[in-house]
Each structure stands twice: as structure tokens, then as C-alpha cells.
Design an enzyme around this catalytic site. Structure first.
Site, short mmCIF file in Angstrom:
data_model
loop_
_atom_site.label_atom_id
_atom_site.label_comp_id
_atom_site.label_asym_id
_atom_site.label_seq_id
_atom_site.Cartn_x
_atom_site.Cartn_y
_atom_site.Cartn_z
N ASN A 118 8.87 1.23 12.97
CA ASN A 118 9.47 0.91 13.23
C ASN A 118 10.03 1.67 14.88
OD1 ASN A 118 11.33 -0.60 13.06
ND2 ASN A 118 11.19 -1.52 10.86
N ARG A 119 11.88 0.90 14.85
CA ARG A 119 12.35 0.86 16.03
C ARG A 119 13.20 2.43 16.12
NH1 ARG A 119 10.84 -3.92 15.64
NH2 ARG A 119 10.68 -4.99 16.46
N HIS B 165 7.05 2.08 16.93
CA HIS B 165 6.25 1.75 16.72
C HIS B 165 4.71 2.81 16.78
CE1 HIS B 165 6.10 -1.06 13.27
NE2 HIS B 165 5.78 -2.06 14.00
N HIS C 163 0.04 -0.73 8.97
CA HIS C 163 0.83 -2.34 9.68
C HIS C 163 -0.77 -3.13 8.77
CE1 HIS C 163 2.67 -5.23 11.69
NE2 HIS C 163 3.66 -4.24 12.34
N TYR D 40 -1.21 -6.71 7.58
CA TYR D 40 -0.74 -8.38 7.15
C TYR D 40 -1.99 -8.66 5.83
CZ TYR D 40 1.11 -7.78 11.99
OH TYR D 40 1.68 -7.46 13.49
N ASP E 110 11.61 -10.82 10.28
CA ASP E 110 11.21 -9.58 10.84
C ASP E 110 12.32 -8.28 10.69
OD1 ASP E 110 10.19 -7.24 12.16
OD2 ASP E 110 9.59 -8.39 14.66
N GLN F 66 9.56 -3.58 5.44
CA GLN F 66 9.92 -3.95 6.12
C GLN F 66 8.79 -5.35 6.16
OE1 GLN F 66 11.58 -4.24 9.19
NE2 GLN F 66 11.49 -5.77 9.89
N GLU G 213 5.56 -3.26 5.23
CA GLU G 213 5.79 -2.08 5.51
C GLU G 213 6.33 -1.57 5.11
OE1 GLU G 213 6.12 -2.91 9.98
OE2 GLU G 213 5.50 -4.84 9.44
C1 G6D Z 1 6.47 -5.12 13.26
O1 G6D Z 1 8.97 -5.61 13.34
C2 G6D Z 1 7.91 -5.43 14.18
C3 G6D Z 1 7.81 -6.57 15.09
O2 G6D Z 1 8.84 -6.66 15.21
C4 G6D Z 1 7.14 -6.06 15.59
O3 G6D Z 1 6.38 -7.47 16.55
C5 G6D Z 1 5.18 -5.94 14.95
O4 G6D Z 1 5.20 -4.82 14.06
C6 G6D Z 1 3.73 -5.49 15.94
O5 G6D Z 1 6.58 -5.33 12.23
#
Ligand code: G6D
Length: 325
Positions: free
Chosen positions: A77-78, A103, A173, A175, A231, A269, A289
Site C-alpha cells: 500500500n501507500r 507497494h 496481491h 485477485y 480501493d 484492503q 489484501e
Molecule cells: C492496490 O490500493 C492499490 C490500488 O490502488 C492499486 O491500483 C492496486 O494495488 C494495483 O490494491
């Protein structure tokens, strides 16, 4: 079992490992620790791959942006502004998502080749991230152990140690599309999240605080359709736990498949994959996540992501599969 999967432009070979137990088959790549496929039966007994992935290594090399199935680090994350302060020193990271670090940076753990060793019912992936990699302090020795439980649940246990104070936040990560990868949008799945609170975000997806989900579209305490437009990080009611505790349940009414996610982590997340980018279609899967909260290094009120020398970072997440009517 392992087989040759592909070769990186620099000549490094990439291997693919297959795990099988209780009717579940999982494929993992040495590149990025990527979970390439997870095959599980539906209520009709038919098996489908329920995670998004590419058939060839080139797919991952050409499309790193969605981080399909990958092991994420050093910081999932950020981190706002790509900067944080630790013990009075400021660290600058490469901004790779607007002004923010996302990430792990330009080349995070998702784009590294991991050493893979078989363990009972699974694999142990290890890598040493050198001091200063992507701007993070400390030489970080990381392991991620992927095993299948007796019921076929995929268990991922992370460990990390550092020789200098640093921050760490590891996740996977993947999906999910419980109707089967490529079967269409996953937005009709029903999701329950054990979280009364979430972290609202600004336009750069940096948390602005903590808010109650009650009365909002973030209230997943009773199952609701995932749809699109999420998100966001959820503040799991259970908090940080020593052993994995249930965080979420995803149910696909079409196939009857159920995914339950249990974790030691305090956050989850939910990303409805609205911006997957070609060749993938928006909403083709749902990422859940498990993590510490976004931007924790700059938010002393959030559970800490600081790792100090002599301490061991540990976390564990279990993805269990079943089917019902
Ligand atoms: C994560 O929170 C982020 C998203 O914004 C991003 O686009 C993705 O990873 C690839 O879930």
C-alpha cells in the site's frame, strides 16, 4: 513439483511450483512469489481457477501494474509523499504512484526472484533485500511460507528481520474471481468484512483518519455485493492477533464457492480492480489484501509498522475455500 516457467531478460530462470492437497491445486512462481492459479471445486464439484494470472512469464513482465498474485513489500500500500521519518531521520522513497510510494516502489518484491525451498505441504520463499533498496533502511531478510492445510486452505506466513530500524508491511496481491478467472466481472460476489471502521481517503488514496462504516457503502458487516468503486482499507474489529482470526468472507452465488480470509493483520484492503488495465478487464477480480494500514509510517496513531533489530516481524494469512448452496 517444480518446472521451468520462463527466463528473465537477464537470463535468470523462473520456476513454477505446484502444491496439491484436499482437491485444491495452487501454482506459485519463483518470480514475485506470485500465486499464479488456485484451482478449487464449486458446489457442482467442478474445478475452476479462481485467481487472476497470466499463462506466460511475459504477461507478468509486461503488466507489473496490477501486481497479479504477487508478494508485496517492503511496504504494501501507500506511503504519503514517498517519505517517512524514523528515529529523527527522514527517508525518501521513489514516488511511483502520483506523489506517493506504492507497494514497495519502482521495483518491489513483486519483481524479484525468490529462493524457493520445499517444506512439508508447501514452499518457503526467501530473499535478502539489501540496505537502501528502494530507499528503505536496513538489510531485510524476508521469508514467505506458502502451505496447504489438511482442508486445502492456502496459508501464507511472513517473517522478516532487519539489521537497522525500518518499516515493513507485507501482503499478497491475489485477485479472486470465484466464478473462475476470465468468466466476467466479479462484482456480483457477496462480501462480508468483520470491520466496524475503515480509513477514508483523500484523492491520492491516503487515509484521512478513521470512520465508522455504519450507514455507508463501506458497511460489509452483513454481506453485500462488492460492485465497484472500492480501493479502501478496513480496520478489522479483531485488531492485531497472535494467530489468524476471521477477517472476511467472499461468496459467489453463481458457483457457490466461498473464500474465507483469516489473518493476524489489523487491516484489509478491498480493491474492486476498477483500473486493472488491458489486457485485463475492469472488475475481473477482487483483491483482499491483509495488511497494516496505508501510510502507517507517517501515522503514529495507527498500529506500528516499525521493525527494529533483534525483533522478528511475523504475520500469517489463511485463504480457505469451500462451497455451499
Ligand atoms: C492496490 O490500493 C492499490 C490500488 O490502488 C492499486 O491500483 C492496486 O494495488 C494495483 O490494491
Amino acid at each position: 513439483m517444480n518446472e521451468h516457467f520462463g527466463t528473465l531478460p537477464d537470463g535468470t530462470p523462473v520456476h513454477r511450483w505446484t502444491l496439491e492437497r484436499a482437491g485444491v491445486r495452487v501454482r506459485v512462481l519463483s518470480y514475485g512469489g506470485i500465486v499464479q492459479s488456485v484451482e478449487v471445486p464449486g458446489r457442482d464439484g467442478r474445478t475452476a481457477n479462481v485467481v487472476l494470472g497470466f499463462a506466460e512469464l511475459d504477461g507478468y513482465l509486461e503488466n507489473p501494474g496490477p501486481y497479479l498474485g504477487a508478494l508485496i513489500g517492503r511496504y504494501a500500500n501507500r506511503i504519503a509523499g514517498g517519505r517517512f521519518e524514523l528515529d529523527g531521520r527522514t527517508y525518501a522513497l521513489a514516488p511511483n504512484n502520483g506523489p506517493n510510494s506504492l507497494h514497495g516502489g519502482e521495483r518491489g518484491f513483486d519483481q524479484r526472484v525468490w529462493e524457493v525451498t520445499p517444506v512439508e505441504h508447501g514452499l518457503r520463499l526467501t530473499r535478502v533485500s539489501p540496505h537502501g533498496e528502494e530507499g528503505f533502511p536496513g538489510r531485510l531478510a524476508v521469508s514467505a511460507t506458502y502451505t496447504l492445510d489438511a482442508d486445502g486452505a492456502l496459508r501464507i506466513g511472513y517473517e522478516a528481520v532487519s539489521d537497522a530500524p525500518t518499516v515493513v508491511n507485507l501482503t499478497n496481491h491475489t485477485y479472486f474471481n470465484l466464478s473462475g478467472a476470465g468468466s466476467g466481472p466479479a462484482g456480483g460476489h457477496q462480501l462480508r468484512i468483520a470491520a466496524a471502521r475503515y480509513t477514508p481517503v483523500d484523492e491520492e488514496l491516503i487515509p484521512t483518519g478513521v470512520a465508522e462504516v455504519a450507514g455507508t457503502r463501506f458497511d460489509f458487516r452483513k454481506p453485500r455485493q462488492t460492485g465497484s468503486g472500492y480501493d479502501h482499507n478496513f480496520v478489522l474489529d479483531k485488531g492485531v492477533t497472535a494467530a489468524p482470526e476471521e477477517a472476511a468472507e467472499l461468496y459467489d452465488p453463481v458457483s457457490g464457492r466461498v473464500l474465507t480470509v483469516a489473518t493476524t493483520e489489523p487491516g484489509l484492503q478491498l480493491y474492486t480492480a476498477d483500473h486493472l488495465g488491458a489486457p485485463l478487464s475492469p472488475g475481473a477480480g477482487i483483491a483482499l489484501e491483509t495488511q497494516h494500514f496505508p501510510d502507517s509510517p507517517n501515522r503514529p496513531e495507527f498500529p506500528s509498522t516499525v521493525l527494529r533489530p533483534g525483533d522478528v516481524f511475523r504475520s500469517e494469512t489463511v485463504y480457505a475455500f469451500s462451497a455451499r448452496d
